[in-house]
Design a protein around this motif. Structure first.
Motif, short mmCIF file in Angstrom:
data_model
loop_
_atom_site.label_atom_id
_atom_site.label_comp_id
_atom_site.label_asym_id
_atom_site.label_seq_id
_atom_site.Cartn_x
_atom_site.Cartn_y
_atom_site.Cartn_z
N GLY A 197 5.16 4.62 -4.09
CA GLY A 197 5.81 4.71 -2.79
C GLY A 197 5.49 6.02 -2.09
N ILE A 198 5.74 7.14 -2.78
CA ILE A 198 5.50 8.45 -2.16
C ILE A 198 4.00 8.68 -1.94
N GLU A 199 3.17 8.05 -2.79
CA GLU A 199 1.72 8.20 -2.63
C GLU A 199 1.24 7.58 -1.31
N LEU A 200 1.93 6.53 -0.87
CA LEU A 200 1.54 5.89 0.40
C LEU A 200 1.72 6.84 1.59
N THR A 201 2.55 7.87 1.41
CA THR A 201 2.72 8.86 2.47
C THR A 201 1.66 9.94 2.42
N GLY A 202 0.82 9.90 1.36
CA GLY A 202 -0.26 10.88 1.24
C GLY A 202 -0.01 11.97 0.23
N TYR A 203 1.09 11.89 -0.54
CA TYR A 203 1.41 12.93 -1.53
C TYR A 203 0.88 12.49 -2.90
N PHE A 204 -0.12 13.21 -3.42
CA PHE A 204 -0.75 12.84 -4.68
C PHE A 204 -0.76 13.97 -5.71
N ASP A 205 0.08 14.99 -5.51
CA ASP A 205 0.07 16.13 -6.44
C ASP A 205 0.43 15.72 -7.86
N TYR A 206 1.33 14.77 -8.02
CA TYR A 206 1.76 14.35 -9.36
C TYR A 206 1.57 12.84 -9.53
N TYR A 207 0.45 12.37 -9.10
CA TYR A 207 0.16 10.94 -9.14
C TYR A 207 -0.24 10.49 -10.55
N PRO A 208 0.54 9.60 -11.19
CA PRO A 208 0.20 9.10 -12.54
C PRO A 208 -0.82 7.98 -12.47
N SER A 209 -2.05 8.33 -12.24
CA SER A 209 -3.08 7.32 -11.97
C SER A 209 -3.42 6.46 -13.18
N GLU A 210 -3.04 6.91 -14.40
CA GLU A 210 -3.38 6.15 -15.60
C GLU A 210 -2.46 4.95 -15.83
N ARG A 211 -1.42 4.82 -15.01
CA ARG A 211 -0.47 3.73 -15.16
C ARG A 211 -0.86 2.52 -14.31
N ILE A 212 -0.27 1.37 -14.63
CA ILE A 212 -0.36 0.22 -13.75
C ILE A 212 0.34 0.58 -12.44
N GLN A 213 -0.30 0.30 -11.34
CA GLN A 213 0.27 0.58 -10.02
C GLN A 213 0.85 -0.72 -9.46
N LEU A 214 2.18 -0.74 -9.34
CA LEU A 214 2.88 -1.96 -8.94
C LEU A 214 3.31 -1.88 -7.46
N PHE A 215 2.83 -2.84 -6.70
CA PHE A 215 3.19 -2.94 -5.29
C PHE A 215 4.22 -4.05 -5.11
N GLY A 216 5.42 -3.66 -4.71
CA GLY A 216 6.45 -4.64 -4.40
C GLY A 216 6.57 -4.85 -2.91
N GLN A 217 7.68 -5.45 -2.52
CA GLN A 217 7.89 -5.75 -1.11
C GLN A 217 7.98 -4.46 -0.27
N THR A 218 8.64 -3.44 -0.84
CA THR A 218 8.82 -2.18 -0.11
C THR A 218 7.48 -1.50 0.14
N GLU A 219 6.67 -1.37 -0.92
CA GLU A 219 5.37 -0.71 -0.78
C GLU A 219 4.45 -1.48 0.16
N SER A 220 4.49 -2.81 0.03
CA SER A 220 3.62 -3.63 0.88
C SER A 220 4.03 -3.55 2.35
N ALA A 221 5.35 -3.56 2.59
CA ALA A 221 5.83 -3.49 3.97
C ALA A 221 5.48 -2.14 4.60
N TYR A 222 5.61 -1.07 3.81
CA TYR A 222 5.29 0.26 4.35
C TYR A 222 3.79 0.36 4.65
N SER A 223 2.96 -0.17 3.77
CA SER A 223 1.51 -0.08 3.99
C SER A 223 1.08 -0.86 5.23
N ARG A 224 1.80 -1.96 5.52
CA ARG A 224 1.47 -2.74 6.72
C ARG A 224 1.80 -1.98 8.01
N SER A 225 2.74 -1.01 7.89
CA SER A 225 3.10 -0.23 9.09
C SER A 225 2.07 0.85 9.39
N MET A 226 1.14 1.09 8.50
CA MET A 226 0.11 2.11 8.69
C MET A 226 -1.05 1.54 9.48
#
Length: 314
Positions: free
Chosen positions: A39-68
């Motif tokens: 969620g916070i990564e969609l705003t551009g903040y990647f300082d503590y991004y756990p990239s080794e994990r599965i990245q799960l996009f739910g309704q909230t993440e998908s809706a926010y990305s559509r607003s970009m």
């Protein structure tokens, strides 16, 4: 111990849909059961991004990305899709955006999805990965389900564990594993046992050989896995040993970090071990429900002693 789960296994075992990157499923590996919702990564903040994990996009993440804007969405998706990112997972059958698919393809990250709600999907995948990635060990013994209680039978080879399991199956209980039980820790309080694939549903009886319990007794006579709730150690009767006759000697066996109750049952001619195990299972369940026959006996004994003492004082 399994150190990783391939995305191919993740998709197959959980009936997930593949949106893109099907050719990558066998080479991409999941090494942790933790799941990230970026969620916070969609705003551009990647300082503590756990990239080794599965990245799960739910309704909230998908809706926010559509607003970009399409350009910003593509830039963020490029940041989310990294070399060590195993997979992008989308819930609720939400169609992934073109920018997400394009970024995932460029960085060789598969995109998969499910119709399940986000919370339910997250719980299902976490439980699956906890089970697959958990430390494992093998224990020599026979594992049976008696009245819904997972009982691990241990003891020296030839003591009669398999024959006892066969008798229990004939009495309507279920076999889980014979000879070798693969165990793993599911959580802080639970140890799960299951049969190795090569021994699934099979039981070895000396003099007869290997029998297929499911084939002979039906699907209701076997179970794939269960929590190990009680260990019963079978040993040859010795007149020199002091066996527990009241039930006050509470022993435990540590498996990983979990203390599992253990009792010792002496074996000798004339003792029906199968019935004893059935009673042990019922007694264990009674204790879990709050009734302890040993405590009841001690209370009765204490009351009797007190009553006799009062009579003597008079």
């Amino acid at each position: 111990m399994s150190s990783f789960v391939t995305v191919a296994d993740l998709v197959k075992d959980n009936e997930l849909k593949v949106y893109s990157g099907e050719e990558l499923l066998d080479e991409k590996k999941v090494t942790t059961s933790d799941i990230s919702r970026p969620g916070i990564e969609l705003t551009g903040y990647f300082d503590y991004y756990p990239s080794e994990r599965i990245q799960l996009f739910g309704q909230t993440e998908s809706a926010y990305s559509r607003s970009m804007t399409a350009n910003n969405r593509y830039k963020v998706m490029l940041e989310i899709c990294r070399e060590d990112t195993p997979v992008l997972l989308i819930s609720r059958a939400i169609q992934p955006s073109e920018e997400l698919l394009k970024a995932a393809e460029e960085h060789k990250v598969p995109v998969i999805g499910s119709e399940l709600p986000t919370t339910r999907l997250s719980s299902m995948i976490t439980e699956y990965l906890d089970r697959r990635l958990a430390p494992r060990e093998s224990i020599h013994g026979v594992f049976v389900d008696v009245y819904g209680i997972g009982i691990l039978l241990t003891g020296h080879s030839g003591i009669g564990k398999s024959e006892t399991a066969l008798e229990l199956v004939k009495r309507g209980h279920r076999l889980i594993a014979d000879d070798r039980v693969d165990v793993y820790q599911q959580d802080e309080k639970t140890i799960v046992g299951e049969a190795p694939k090569i021994l699934n549903h099979l039981l070895e009886i000396r003099g007869i050989g290997i029998i297929d319990v499911m084939n002979l007794f039906g699907a209701g006579a076997v179970r794939s896995s269960s929590d190990i709730q009680l260990i019963i150690n079978l040993e040859n009767w010795s007149p020199d040993k002091n066996y527990d006759r009241i039930g006050s000697m509470e022993n435990k066996r540590e498996i990983f970090d979990v203390q599992v109750p253990q009792i010792t049952v002496p074996v000798k001619v004339g003792r029906n071990i199968s019935i004893i195990i059935e009673v042990a299972a019922m007694n264990y369940r009674a204790k879990k429900m709050g009734y302890d026959a040993t405590k009841k006996f001690e209370e009765n004994l204490g009351a009797l002693i007190q009553d006799n003492t009062n009579k003597e004082d008079k």
